[in-house]
Motif scaffolding. Structure first.
Motif, PDB file in Angstrom:
ATOM      1  N   SER A 332       0.832  -1.208   0.000  1.00  0.00           N
ATOM      2  CA  SER A 332       0.000   0.000   0.000  1.00  0.00           C
ATOM      3  C   SER A 332       0.868   1.260   0.000  1.00  0.00           C
ATOM      4  O   SER A 332       1.998   1.255   0.489  1.00  0.00           O
ATOM      5  CB  SER A 332      -0.906   0.008   1.236  1.00  0.00           C
ATOM      6  OG  SER A 332      -1.721  -1.140   1.284  1.00  0.00           O
ATOM      7  N   ASN A 333       0.304   2.318  -0.565  1.00  0.00           N
ATOM      8  CA  ASN A 333       0.984   3.619  -0.620  1.00  0.00           C
ATOM      9  C   ASN A 333       2.337   3.540  -1.329  1.00  0.00           C
ATOM     10  O   ASN A 333       3.291   4.193  -0.933  1.00  0.00           O
ATOM     11  CB  ASN A 333       1.172   4.175   0.795  1.00  0.00           C
ATOM     12  CG  ASN A 333      -0.136   4.493   1.477  1.00  0.00           C
ATOM     13  OD1 ASN A 333      -0.826   5.444   1.133  1.00  0.00           O
ATOM     14  ND2 ASN A 333      -0.494   3.669   2.447  1.00  0.00           N
ATOM     15  N   SER A 354      -4.226   2.797  -1.988  1.00  0.00           N
ATOM     16  CA  SER A 354      -3.633   4.081  -2.387  1.00  0.00           C
ATOM     17  C   SER A 354      -2.436   3.898  -3.311  1.00  0.00           C
ATOM     18  O   SER A 354      -1.433   4.617  -3.196  1.00  0.00           O
ATOM     19  CB  SER A 354      -3.224   4.893  -1.143  1.00  0.00           C
ATOM     20  OG  SER A 354      -4.327   5.131  -0.303  1.00  0.00           O
ATOM     21  N   CYS A 355      -2.534   2.938  -4.212  1.00  0.00           N
ATOM     22  CA  CYS A 355      -1.482   2.740  -5.214  1.00  0.00           C
ATOM     23  C   CYS A 355      -1.960   3.371  -6.526  1.00  0.00           C
ATOM     24  O   CYS A 355      -2.840   2.826  -7.208  1.00  0.00           O
ATOM     25  CB  CYS A 355      -1.189   1.254  -5.413  1.00  0.00           C
ATOM     26  SG  CYS A 355      -0.428   0.470  -3.974  1.00  0.00           S
ATOM     27  N   GLU A 356      -1.380   4.505  -6.870  1.00  0.00           N
ATOM     28  CA  GLU A 356      -1.832   5.257  -8.041  1.00  0.00           C
ATOM     29  C   GLU A 356      -1.567   4.538  -9.349  1.00  0.00           C
ATOM     30  O   GLU A 356      -2.198   4.840 -10.367  1.00  0.00           O
ATOM     31  CB  GLU A 356      -1.172   6.626  -8.043  1.00  0.00           C
ATOM     32  CG  GLU A 356      -1.512   7.474  -6.817  1.00  0.00           C
ATOM     33  CD  GLU A 356      -0.784   8.797  -6.830  1.00  0.00           C
ATOM     34  OE1 GLU A 356      -0.026   9.039  -7.796  1.00  0.00           O
ATOM     35  OE2 GLU A 356      -0.955   9.584  -5.885  1.00  0.00           O
ATOM     36  N   ASN A 379      -8.797   3.439  -2.612  1.00  0.00           N
ATOM     37  CA  ASN A 379      -8.116   4.685  -3.004  1.00  0.00           C
ATOM     38  C   ASN A 379      -7.158   4.517  -4.185  1.00  0.00           C
ATOM     39  O   ASN A 379      -6.204   5.281  -4.309  1.00  0.00           O
ATOM     40  CB  ASN A 379      -7.344   5.271  -1.810  1.00  0.00           C
ATOM     41  CG  ASN A 379      -8.258   5.658  -0.669  1.00  0.00           C
ATOM     42  OD1 ASN A 379      -9.083   6.559  -0.787  1.00  0.00           O
ATOM     43  ND2 ASN A 379      -8.129   4.951   0.436  1.00  0.00           N
ATOM     44  N   CYS A 380      -7.403   3.538  -5.033  1.00  0.00           N
ATOM     45  CA  CYS A 380      -6.631   3.413  -6.272  1.00  0.00           C
ATOM     46  C   CYS A 380      -7.342   4.261  -7.321  1.00  0.00           C
ATOM     47  O   CYS A 380      -8.273   3.796  -8.003  1.00  0.00           O
ATOM     48  CB  CYS A 380      -6.521   1.954  -6.706  1.00  0.00           C
ATOM     49  SG  CYS A 380      -5.564   0.931  -5.550  1.00  0.00           S
ATOM     50  N   SER A 381      -6.920   5.506  -7.445  1.00  0.00           N
ATOM     51  CA  SER A 381      -7.697   6.513  -8.171  1.00  0.00           C
ATOM     52  C   SER A 381      -7.812   6.246  -9.664  1.00  0.00           C
ATOM     53  O   SER A 381      -8.735   6.757 -10.312  1.00  0.00           O
ATOM     54  CB  SER A 381      -7.077   7.895  -7.939  1.00  0.00           C
ATOM     55  OG  SER A 381      -5.712   7.904  -8.321  1.00  0.00           O
TER      56      SER A 381
END
Length: 894
Positions: A332-333, A354-356, A379-381
């Motif tokens: 993550s992140n 949260s991994c873009e 949160n993977c945008s």
């Protein structure tokens, strides 16, 4: 023998007496004959200082063996020695109590070290128990002040210690280096805060049995040299939130290593047995350093490198090839990974929050992990769609995905799906044989839903504004959810026609579906339905349903209603103002409230009466379209006991008298067109012989009719005459029927002979409650003893502003309300059981009149004379004539 007996006895002081402590050459605060922690021949004990709780000093104080130190009590004050001073013997003032050593040992096992020290100063038996080795195998001195000598003495006294905690202790490194030679059995060591140099890590080899080491928030090494942890027996190593330049770990048996939030630039691992590795938030570690460390552990099964922003896909691929057993991965992140071409066949738990770089293309690599059970993609945008067919997937989390539009999941064991804040999601397809609950709340764009979930029980689709009418097919029989029991479609404002045919559905909520105009439910097991806020509903059919009760709330546009419910007992239709066509087939229905159904016609009422013969309570208030034909059909309701016809235009009540002889409650409030003759049958012909409650509030009934009712209808228990403008006075006589011509052949309807006790009971009126609130023209109320109101207990004449005289002789009256009777001047009461008298704002009532009135009310407790200006403020006379008064309410009381 004496000593053994003494060790098994606990001496308890009597209240108010000081405990005579044993004295002698070796007297200490812990007892007499032996010291708390014997070291050679000296007497030692653990001393509690006056520092705050977190600064208790676990010290060892040596006392001279000359008896010069006087024993002290719990307050650190000297205590006289009774035995040496010639005072009373302790046996004379003590109470012997048996407390076995085994029981005491069990109790002490629940105490911490500080409490053990306090318990040890109580007596010799407690002292002996508190120093047992079993209680001192774990030394926990976290955030505690302790001197070097004290710590060494403790370690020497207890060489079998297996766990030591020195987190937050000043000079902890020095303490360990000095005392570690005594702790040959140490297995777990916890350090934290301060500085730990190379000497500390070298000294670890002196503890061959050490298996777990935890160091938190400390500076390691000198800041220049590499910190090396080298121990052949260590199994767990946790270096958390520490500061170091380089760390080298060489532990052949190490299985768990955590370097979480440690600021090091390089790490070197030689741990061939390592199974779990945690690099979370190690921001200074380079991608290459992480790769070298992880790939050096071929047995690695769990890896956490979340918030290591430098990690790339190349590192993941190398780890995948070097660590074939990796089953848990948290990346993550990590913005630089896309997970493409990463193959981890043994992976069970994957976290990519949260991994873009994660996109729909990443799903192919994830799908390669056929053993995957848990997946988190919050949160993977950039993620737009997820399509996975994994046979072992159990849990998936998809939260705050701004571009996520399509979800397709196939897994026979899928049991938990979390989808939230995905505003672009418009299509969901789920296939699972295990999933029991599905929650997709506030998915504004969701318009297509496909489910093949044979064990699905609960579905919540609240606030899914784009759902269409086709959703009903999904939840009907044959739609893929044969076990569905609860369905929530609240605030789904695009639904206009809802048709559900489900044999399993038990609970349905459609609250806030304001666009719904047509509802048809064929759900034989449906038990609960919520239609609050469905104010545009025009046609509804419940055929068949298993409902036991139904409240349609406020449906101002509902005009057609069909209900077939074999188990329904309560039906509320109040608020369905335009309901004109109603077909109700509920053979078990006992209560029907159709208030304000102004357009409900006689035909509908007739069909309901025929199909629902068990109705007991029927409320037709404000049903203006009901006429004689509809009321005549009530003869089918043989159990009808309550009938409410308030606010109707009825003139003729003969259909009611003829059709409902079993009525007990009749409400005719605000029936403006009723005349005196409308009620003649009640007191002239003996109609409704079982009637006990009659409500004629705000009706146009006249004075004569009221007098005749009260005189002849002796079976009435509750009479409401509120707001009757034609009611002028109530003066009761002794003759029950003097003003009415009763038929000669009139007799009670019961065919059984009247017993003598029944005749005695019927000789008096059964009236208990008489309410005449707001009768503007009533001026006089007189009820003498000869009126025979033996059961009258409550009279309410509130707001009768023209009432001038009240004269009551009622033996059972306990409550009388004359509030706001502003013209009241004459008050005479002979009511020995009256407890509550309300005279609020009786402005004309004199003090003398009130004293005379309550003088015969020997049980009066509450008197309200608030806003009565002619009543004296001291109330001395009132309390004198009525000693039972407990509370007087008045605006004059200061």
């Amino acid at each position: 023998e004496d000593r053994d007996l003494q060790n098994k006895r606990l001496r308890v002081r009597r209240f108010g007496e000081e405990s005579p402590l044993h004295s002698g050459a070796s007297a200490t605060p812990f007892g007499s004959e032996s010291s708390f922690l014997p070291i050679s021949d000296e007497c030692v004990h653990l001393k509690l200082s006056r520092f705050p709780e977190h600064e208790l000093e676990f010290g060892l104080s040596l006392f001279p063996n000359d008896g010069s130190e006087s024993p002290r009590d719990a307050n650190n004050e000297q205590v006289d020695n009774a035995e040496n001073s010639g005072g009373r013997n302790s046996e004379d003032v003590g109470i012997r109590m048996d407390l076995s050593d085994d029981l005491l040992h069990l109790i002490f096992s629940f105490l911490g070290q500080k409490d053990l020290c306090r318990a040890g100063v109580t007596c010799k038996q407690w002292r002996s128990a508190s120093v047992h080795d079993d209680f001192w195998k774990c030394l926990k001195f976290e955030n505690t002040r302790i001197s070097l000598q004290n710590f060494v003495n403790i370690c020497r006294q207890y060489p079998s210690v297996t766990e030591l905690n020195l987190h937050g202790v000043i000079n902890a490194e020095t303490l360990v280096l000095e005392a570690i030679m005594f702790l040959r059995h140490l297995k777990t060591l916890t350090m934290g805060k301060g500085q730990l140099g190379e000497a500390f890590f070298l000294a670890l080899s002196e503890c061959p049995l050490l298996t777990a080491l935890t160091v938190t928030d400390a500076s390691l090494g000198s800041g220049i040299q590499e910190v090396t942890v080298n121990h052949d027996g260590l199994r767990e190593l946790h270096i958390l939130k520490c500061r170091a330049l380089r760390i080298s770990v060489r532990c052949s048996q190490l299985q768990i290593l955590s370097l979480r939030r440690t600021g090091m630039a390089h790490v070197s691992l030689n741990c061939p047995q390592l199974l779990e590795l945690d690099f979370q938030s190690c921001h200074k570690l380079s991608d290459n350093a992480i790769r070298q460390a992880a790939t050096a552990c071929p047995l690695l099964a769990k890896l956490d490198m979340s918030s290591c922003s430098c990690v790339t896909d190349e590192t993941l691929r190398d780890i995948a090839s070097s660590c074939p057993s990796l089953s848990v991965l948290d990346a993550s992140n990590c913005p630089n990974i896309s997970f493409e071409s990463v193959k981890l066949p043994m992976l069970i738990d994957l976290r990519l929050l949260s991994c873009e770089g994660i996109t729909s293309a990443s799903m192919a690599a994830i799908a390669y992990s056929r053993l995957l059970e848990a997946l988190q993609l919050d949160n993977c945008s950039l993620l737009t769609s997820v399509s996975l067919d994994l046979p072992h997937l159990k849990n998936i989390s998809l939260v705050h995905l701004r571009k996520f539009a399509d979800l397709n999941l196939r897994s026979p064991v899928l049991s938990y799906i979390k989808v939230s804040r995905c505003s672009a999601l418009h299509r969901v397809s789920v296939t699972s044989t295990t999933l029991q609950k599905l929650v997709l709340q506030k998915q504004e764009s969701l318009s297509s839903l496909s489910l093949q979930c044979h064990n699905l029980i609960d579905v919540d689709l609240s606030d899914c504004e784009s759902l269409t009418n086709a959703i009903c097919e999904v939840f009907s029989d044959g739609g893929g959810c044969p076990m569905l029991r609860s369905l929530i479609l609240d605030n789904c404002e695009s639904l206009s026609i809802v048709e559900l045919n489900s044999s399993s559905l038990a609970c349905l909520s459609l609250a806030g579906c304001r666009s719904m105009t047509f509802l048809r439910l064929s759900c034989p097991n449906l038990q609960h339905v919520n239609l609050d806020g469905c104010d545009h509903l025009q046609s509804a059919a419940f055929c068949p349903v298993g409902l036991e009760s139904l409240n349609l709330g406020i449906c101002p546009k509902l005009s057609v209603l069909r209900i077939e419910a074999p188990n329904m007992s309560i039906l509320e239709l109040k608020g369905c103002g335009v309901l004109s066509e109603a077909s109700i087939n509920c053979p078990c229905l006992t209560s029907l409230d159709a208030s304000f159904c102004r357009q409900l016609v006689d035909d509908s009422l007739t069909r309901m009466a025929e199909a629902c013969p068990l109705i007991e309570y029927l409320i037709l208030s404000s049903c203006l379209s009901i006429g004689i034909n509809g009321l005549s059909s009530l003869h089918c309701l043989h159990k009808l006991t309550l009938l409410d016809l308030s606010y109707t235009f009825l003139i003729n009540l003969k259909p009611v008298f003829d059709s409902c002889p079993q009525l007990k409650v009749l409400k005719l409030s605000a029936c403006k067109y009723l005349s005196d003759s409308s009620l003649d049958a009640l007191y002239r012909e003996g109609a409704l012989p079982l009637l006990v409650e009659l409500d004629l509030s705000y009706s146009s009934i006249g004075q004569n009719a009221i007098e005749d009712l009260l005189a002849c209808c002796t079976n009435l228990v509750n009479v409401n005459l509120n707001g009757c403008t034609n009611f002028q006075e109530l003066v009761c006589g002794s003759d029950d029927s003097s003003s009415v011509d009763m038929p000669v052949d009139f007799c009670p309807p019961s065919s059984s002979p009247i017993k003598s006790e029944e005749i005695s009971e019927r000789s008096g009126r059964l009236l208990e409650v008489l309410s005449c609130t707001g009768c503007p023209n009533i001026k006089k109320v007189v009820i003498p003893s000869i009126a025979n109101f033996l059961h009258l207990s409550k009279i309410n004449l509130n707001l009768s502003t023209n009432l001038k005289e009240v004269d009551l002789t009622c033996s059972n009256l306990f409550m009388l309300n004359l509030s706001n009777c502003s013209s009241l001047e004459v008050l005479k009461l002979d009511c020995p059981r009256l407890t509550n008298l309300q005279l609020l704002a009786c402005t004309m009532l004199q003090d003398e009149e009130l004293e005379s009135a309550i003088s015969l009310c020997s049980a009066l407790e509450i008197l309200n004379v608030h806003s009565c200006p002619k009543i004296n403020a001291d109330f001395g006379g009132l309390r004198l004539v009525c000693p039972s008064l407990k509370r007087i309410q008045s605006s004059l009381i200061s």
